[in-house]
Motif scaffolding. Sequence first.
Motif, PDB file in Angstrom:
ATOM      1  N   PRO A  15      57.413  10.598  39.789  1.00 17.73           N
ATOM      2  CA  PRO A  15      58.518  11.416  39.266  1.00 17.73           C
ATOM      3  C   PRO A  15      59.145  12.309  40.331  1.00 17.73           C
ATOM      4  O   PRO A  15      58.480  12.708  41.292  1.00 17.73           O
ATOM      5  CB  PRO A  15      57.838  12.284  38.193  1.00 17.73           C
ATOM      6  CG  PRO A  15      56.533  11.646  37.920  1.00 17.73           C
ATOM      7  CD  PRO A  15      56.132  10.899  39.144  1.00 17.73           C
ATOM      8  N   SER A  16      60.412  12.595  40.166  1.00 15.64           N
ATOM      9  CA  SER A  16      61.127  13.489  41.082  1.00 15.64           C
ATOM     10  C   SER A  16      62.403  13.987  40.411  1.00 15.64           C
ATOM     11  O   SER A  16      63.080  13.214  39.738  1.00 15.64           O
ATOM     12  CB  SER A  16      61.500  12.731  42.357  1.00 15.64           C
ATOM     13  OG  SER A  16      62.429  13.475  43.123  1.00 15.64           O
ATOM     14  N   THR A  17      62.719  15.221  40.610  1.00 16.87           N
ATOM     15  CA  THR A  17      64.032  15.738  40.216  1.00 16.87           C
ATOM     16  C   THR A  17      64.844  16.025  41.470  1.00 16.87           C
ATOM     17  O   THR A  17      65.884  15.420  41.721  1.00 16.87           O
ATOM     18  CB  THR A  17      63.889  17.016  39.360  1.00 16.87           C
ATOM     19  OG1 THR A  17      63.239  16.654  38.141  1.00 16.87           O
ATOM     20  CG2 THR A  17      65.249  17.622  39.030  1.00 16.87           C
ATOM     21  N   ARG A  18      64.349  16.943  42.312  1.00 19.97           N
ATOM     22  CA  ARG A  18      65.099  17.394  43.492  1.00 19.97           C
ATOM     23  C   ARG A  18      65.344  16.309  44.527  1.00 19.97           C
ATOM     24  O   ARG A  18      66.480  16.099  44.972  1.00 19.97           O
ATOM     25  CB  ARG A  18      64.339  18.537  44.212  1.00 19.97           C
ATOM     26  CG  ARG A  18      64.641  19.900  43.716  1.00 19.97           C
ATOM     27  CD  ARG A  18      63.382  20.726  43.790  1.00 19.97           C
ATOM     28  NE  ARG A  18      62.428  20.134  42.877  1.00 19.97           N
ATOM     29  CZ  ARG A  18      62.377  20.449  41.588  1.00 19.97           C
ATOM     30  NH1 ARG A  18      63.140  21.374  41.115  1.00 19.97           N
ATOM     31  NH2 ARG A  18      61.527  19.842  40.777  1.00 19.97           N
ATOM     32  N   THR A  19      64.276  15.647  44.935  1.00 24.00           N
ATOM     33  CA  THR A  19      64.416  14.703  46.050  1.00 24.00           C
ATOM     34  C   THR A  19      65.334  13.552  45.641  1.00 24.00           C
ATOM     35  O   THR A  19      66.247  13.173  46.371  1.00 24.00           O
ATOM     36  CB  THR A  19      63.023  14.179  46.478  1.00 24.00           C
ATOM     37  OG1 THR A  19      62.161  15.305  46.612  1.00 24.00           O
ATOM     38  CG2 THR A  19      63.096  13.425  47.781  1.00 24.00           C
ATOM     39  N   LYS A  20      65.102  13.017  44.444  1.00 29.05           N
ATOM     40  CA  LYS A  20      65.894  11.865  44.000  1.00 29.05           C
ATOM     41  C   LYS A  20      67.361  12.253  43.808  1.00 29.05           C
ATOM     42  O   LYS A  20      68.260  11.596  44.345  1.00 29.05           O
ATOM     43  CB  LYS A  20      65.310  11.297  42.701  1.00 29.05           C
ATOM     44  CG  LYS A  20      65.966  10.015  42.244  1.00 29.05           C
ATOM     45  CD  LYS A  20      65.081   9.298  41.234  1.00 29.05           C
ATOM     46  CE  LYS A  20      65.637   7.940  40.838  1.00 29.05           C
ATOM     47  NZ  LYS A  20      66.811   8.034  40.000  1.00 29.05           N
TER      48      LYS A  20
HETATM   49  N1   CP Z   1      60.221  19.273  46.118  1.00 30.58           N
HETATM   50  C1   CP Z   1      60.240  18.051  45.550  1.00 30.58           C
HETATM   51  O1   CP Z   1      59.876  17.050  46.184  1.00 30.58           O
HETATM   52  O2   CP Z   1      60.650  18.053  44.249  1.00 30.58           O
HETATM   53  P1   CP Z   1      60.740  16.744  43.339  1.00 30.58           P
HETATM   54  O3   CP Z   1      59.329  16.253  43.123  1.00 30.58           O
HETATM   55  O4   CP Z   1      61.405  17.178  42.070  1.00 30.58           O
HETATM   56  O5   CP Z   1      61.524  15.712  44.091  1.00 30.58           O
END
Ligand code: CP
Length: 297
Positions: A46-51
Amino acid sequence: MFQLRTLDDLTATELDHLLTEANSLLVKKEFECHSQKSVANLFFEPSTRTKTSFEMAEHQLGLHVLPFDVEHSSVKKGETLYDTVKTLEAIGCDAVVIRHPEQAYYKDLEGVSIPVINAGDGAGDHPTQSLLDLLTIQQEFLFFQNLNIVIAGDVRHSRVARTNARILRKLGARVYFTGPPQWMDEDITEGKVVSMDEALEIADVIMLLRIQVERHEETGGWTKESYHETYGLTEEREIRMKSGSIIMHPAPFNRGVEIADTVVECERSRIFKQMTNGVAVRKAVLKRALSLEEEIV
Ligand code: CP
């Protein structure tokens, strides 16, 4: 071919160039890309920021983004990562961005001829996070030499801690760790372990970490309240931080656990600025990986 699997892939000049480029790309601008290059984002975790920041960077660079949803792909039929990436390469994809739970997954992709950009490999590395962290620190202090950076919390399970400790030491910063003794990592030798009290006194930057419950084998015997009380950045502790010092967190953060709700957006916090910097850094990385310098207007 430019790859970004770990920051060790970059020379000091390349690192400096990427940060300078990212800083200039902070001004939001839509580019027209003559080359019609395409990229796919493969997120096995899962990812919000990176994706989304890779997607925003790709959009702003005028790239074609090939939709790739792991859950609805042939990965579910047992196709390997290597065969998945070779397939994308064969159909004309120019670069892949990959987040995967396996540490150093990219070692299996040696036979791939398109750039692989690591968006996080298990508890291994998170190079674009580290670049955006460096950019945030550089914007604040202009240099890294002799800065005191305290990395606080679940160090053992954090790819961000690992990547940042290594690069910050290389750049001349003094790295310290603080947090529960069972989550300190004797394999990360780039810094000294200090108490939270000592951390507050010395830190120019406190970099908080999320508790990576998904990588824990045991519960650890803590509650949100007990963790916050003992190791969290409470309001009272924030007040005791050095003048001019800043708070960072790669996020997602847990309000009321490693950081007090009100501290998340306090004057010292650069947490949302880090996210903004993430788009610029990823644009700089994609431009370099796809040799877009000459191709965008
Ligand atoms: N900092 C970071 O990698 O956030 P995500 O997991 O939401 O991508």
